[in-house]
Design a protein around this motif. Structure first.
Motif, PDB file in Angstrom:
ATOM      1  N   TYR A 198      36.193  39.974  56.303  1.00  0.00           N
ATOM      2  CA  TYR A 198      36.238  39.927  54.830  1.00  0.00           C
ATOM      3  C   TYR A 198      37.331  40.852  54.305  1.00  0.00           C
ATOM      4  CZ  TYR A 198      31.602  37.894  55.371  1.00  0.00           C
ATOM      5  OH  TYR A 198      30.557  37.092  55.737  1.00  0.00           O
ATOM      6  N   GLU A 206      38.664  42.247  48.399  1.00  0.00           N
ATOM      7  CA  GLU A 206      38.565  41.431  47.171  1.00  0.00           C
ATOM      8  C   GLU A 206      37.454  40.383  47.283  1.00  0.00           C
ATOM      9  OE1 GLU A 206      41.631  41.436  49.044  1.00  0.00           O
ATOM     10  OE2 GLU A 206      41.806  43.420  48.149  1.00  0.00           O
ATOM     11  N   GLN A 207      37.329  39.790  48.479  1.00  0.00           N
ATOM     12  CA  GLN A 207      36.316  38.742  48.677  1.00  0.00           C
ATOM     13  C   GLN A 207      34.902  39.249  48.420  1.00  0.00           C
ATOM     14  OE1 GLN A 207      37.449  37.783  52.743  1.00  0.00           O
ATOM     15  NE2 GLN A 207      36.695  35.706  52.381  1.00  0.00           N
ATOM     16  N   LYS A 217      29.715  40.336  45.167  1.00  0.00           N
ATOM     17  CA  LYS A 217      28.878  39.548  46.077  1.00  0.00           C
ATOM     18  C   LYS A 217      27.483  40.171  46.203  1.00  0.00           C
ATOM     19  CE  LYS A 217      30.014  36.959  50.242  1.00  0.00           C
ATOM     20  NZ  LYS A 217      30.686  35.813  49.668  1.00  0.00           N
TER      21      LYS A 217
END
Ligand code: MSP
Length: 665
Positions: free
Chosen positions: A608, A611-612, A616
């Motif tokens: 990952y 930013e991803q 989340k």
């Protein structure tokens, strides 16, 4: 004349955790003593091994989703692999799950029983699983006084060993053999413990299946310490028949059991009492060393302050680690482990002092005498300076030997460094590079360089048990045959003495053995390797789904709902994410878990990008002890699947939107 024997042991290591610097230390000390004693003319046998039974191992195996034998096989192999990587030699390796060991435990038990020291009884009270110990003096909160962990209440019918009747015999033995327990401080502790009175000791367990069965007592297995201590004898043939037992007859009693201070009571009280009861001879000495502490606490997996040996080995080599551990710790006392001190000693003692003595002496012999050791010329002796190194060299041999005979490693090494420093100073004041410019001083130049080379030979021989690989290399660079191991520190013909270096010897190829390192960069590198190793192990330690496991296997690894309830998992939301400098796999996250925002370090950077992850919702284990990764505190753990052969982490998330902080049940 046959050589006198010296049989020494390390403790056998629990397989509930992977080896760290603490375990490595005991093994390094044992390996050093074995090498030293061989140079002193003994026939040495060193035994080590793994302690594989008991509740603690059973629980760790279950947590890893493995059967206890499979789990023990893996960790025992880890230990052997590590000792091989680090070049630590042993002569015998005993695993307590071997049939020959079970036979030995049963044999000694039968001898104790036959002598009338076993009876059936009931134990009701607290038990500490971590120390595998009945706790009669739990803290007011019900915690173990030894390790501080919570104890559990148990009630069981067991077989007891009549320890109480051995109180006076043990005290008499300690009085008669003051060297039986060392150092003195531990001896005093043990004696006051025994004077306080001894209670009979339960040596069987009926709640546990993972152990050696008591002969003829269905449903009972041996208490893990009764089992483990016997390894010192089973590993050399006790309990075997005929010729297989010959080694036991030759080697027992052990000359030295090397142990850490927290297990001295088992070795200095229970073990001799078992042996007395069985009518067997007692070991000659139990030496209890102190602990390596890191960040002010004893290293332990649950505190997350573990130092692993492999990264240090990769960056500095094992010899530097061996030297540091033996020089830095006063044997018997605790010592603080720090990377800064490790690198300081590496650069100053090894690169600057010893390494420099070797390289400047050899380089000048190469340059001024075409690589051939010159002959000293007595007519050029300059007593004012030369006498200092003769005295330091003879002193180093005598004092080093005296100290190592008494397990005073740090002090013994001080004397060798006194010689190294004396010769380095000697080279400054006799300035051979100036002598080399004057043809009329050639004989004096030869004497100076021979004195330096002879000192280097003596230093290298003395340091050989401590740094076997590096000293082998310097030995060869000096042009000497074989290895410094073959030098003898006894009265035989090979005895190490001043004056034996043969002129006309051609020196070998000169190579730096301890190149100087940039301290900060080296520390960074070690910590980076450590973080990578940790990330790899965490991935490997995740319980894997068993494909096609039998019903019995699945049963064995099932846990109760209470066990599951101990793990607190909550929905967390990632508020920020960044890479951890110098660690390819690590991300530092701030995660909102409802009640607070936590900093968590996770080994997911290869899957990952920061930013991803922003925003989340993920699953966080919130009640794990905090630990440091690459010096950054991690307070919680993300739940991820480990996918594919390389264990790529894939985070667990939710099919619909969920409230931050909600508990997973
Ligand atoms: N299995 C028992 C020993 C049975 S012997 C019949 C055991 N195993 S252990 O793996 O927990 O510890 C083995 C050795 O490692 C002990 O001597 C212990 O003192 C040593 N060390 C573990 N951590 C340590 C430090 N942090 N520092 C120094 N040595 C320590 O006990």
């Amino acid at each position: 004349m046959p050589k006198p024997k010296f049989y020494l042991t390390t403790p056998i290591y629990y397989v509930n955790a992977r080896p760290h610097i603490g375990h490595t230390y005991t093994t390094i000390v044992a390996d050093t003593i074995a090498r030293y004693k061989r140079m002193r003319g003994f026939e040495v046998v060193l035994l080590t091994g793994t302690d594989e039974h008991g509740q603690k191992v059973e629980q760790s195996a279950r947590a890893a989703g493995k059967g206890p034998q499979e789990f023990a096989d893996e960790v025992a192999a880890d230990y052997r692999q590590l000792w091989q990587t680090l070049g630590l030699d042993y002569d015998r390796f005993l695993r307590t799950t071997e049939p020959r060991h079970a036979k030995a435990v049963q044999t000694i038990f039968q001898a104790v029983e036959k002598a009338g020291y076993i009876h059936k009884g009931k134990y009701e009270g607290q038990y500490c699983v971590f120390d595998e110990l009945y706790v009669t003096d739990a803290t007011p909160e019900g915690n173990c006084p030894e390790c501080g962990r919570p104890t559990q209440r148990v009630e069981e019918e067991n077989y007891f060993f009549q320890l109480s009747v051995f109180q006076d015999k043990l005290l008499a033995h300690y009085e008669k053999h003051p060297e039986f327990i060392r150092p003195e401080s531990r001896r005093n502790e043990v004696m006051s413990f025994v004077r306080g009175g001894l209670r009979d000791l339960s040596i069987s367990r009926s709640r546990l299946r993972w152990g050696i069965p008591l002969p003829g007592r269905e449903g009972h297995v041996f208490y893990v310490w009764f089992d483990a201590l016997t390894s010192y004898m089973s590993g050399i043939g006790y309990g075997a028949e005929g010729a297989a037992a010959e080694e036991y007859r030759r080697l027992w009693p052990a000359d030295l059991h090397l142990v850490g201070k927290e297990i001295v009571r088992f070795h200095a009280v229970y073990w001799p009492a078992f042996l007395m009861a069985a009518g067997l001879p007692l070991p000659k000495m139990i030496f209890a060393h102190g602990w390596w502490v890191f960040e002010q606490q004893k290293m332990s997996k649950s505190r997350g302050n573990i130092v692993r040996p492999q990264p240090i080995h990769q960056v500095l080599g094992t010899d530097a680690l061996r030297y540091f551990l033996l020089r830095e710790m006063v044997f018997g006392q605790d010592s603080n482990f720090s990377y800064d001190a490790l690198l300081t000693r590496y650069n100053s003692d090894l690169a600057n002092d010893y390494g420099n003595l070797a390289s400047r002496t050899l380089t000048m012999i190469e340059r001024y005498f075409n690589g051939v050791i010159p002959a000293p010329d007595a007519s050029t002796d300059d007593l004012e300076h030369d006498k200092d190194i003769w005295i330091a060299a003879n002193g180093a041999i005598d004092h080093f030997t005296r100290c190592f005979d008494n397990y005073m490693f740090s002090r013994g090494l001080d004397f060798v460094w006194h010689l190294i420093n004396t010769v380095n100073r000697y080279l400054v004041v006799t300035h051979p590079w100036k002598l080399a410019k004057d043809e009329s001083k050639r004989a004096r130049l030869a004497t100076v360089l021979w004195n330096a080379a002879e000192s280097l030979r003596i230093v290298t021989a003395l340091l050989s048990p401590v740094m076997p690989a590096a000293t082998d290399r310097i030995w060869r660079q000096l042009g000497l045959a074989g290895s410094p191991k073959s030098v003898r520190l006894d009265d035989s013909r090979n005895k190490l003495d001043w004056g034996q270096l043969a002129p006309s010897t051609r020196i070998g190829k000169i190579e730096p053995v301890f190149p100087r390192l940039d301290k900060n960069q080296a520390i960074k590198k070690i910590q980076q390797l450590e973080a990578e190793e940790f990330a790899a192990q965490t991935a490997a330690a995740q319980p894997t789904a068993r494909k096609g496991g039998s019903v019995a296997e699945v049963e064995q690894t099932r846990i109760s709902i209470e066990d599951f309830a101990k793990v607190e998992m909550r929905v967390g939301e990632v508020k920020s994410a960044e890479r951890v400098a110098g660690a390819n796999k690590l991300l530092k996250l701030l995660v909102d878990i409802g009640s607070e925002t936590r900093q968590i370090v996770a080994g997911i950077a290869e899957t990952y990008s920061p930013e991803q992850l922003l925003g989340k919702k993920i699953v966080v284990v919130v009640n794990l002890q905090p630990r440091k990764l690459r010096g950054v505190e991690s307070n919680g753990m993300l739940v991820a699947a480990s996918v594919g052969a390389e264990g790529r982490p894939v985070l667990a998330t939710f099919a619909e939107d969920v409230e931050v902080g909600a508990r997973l049940k």
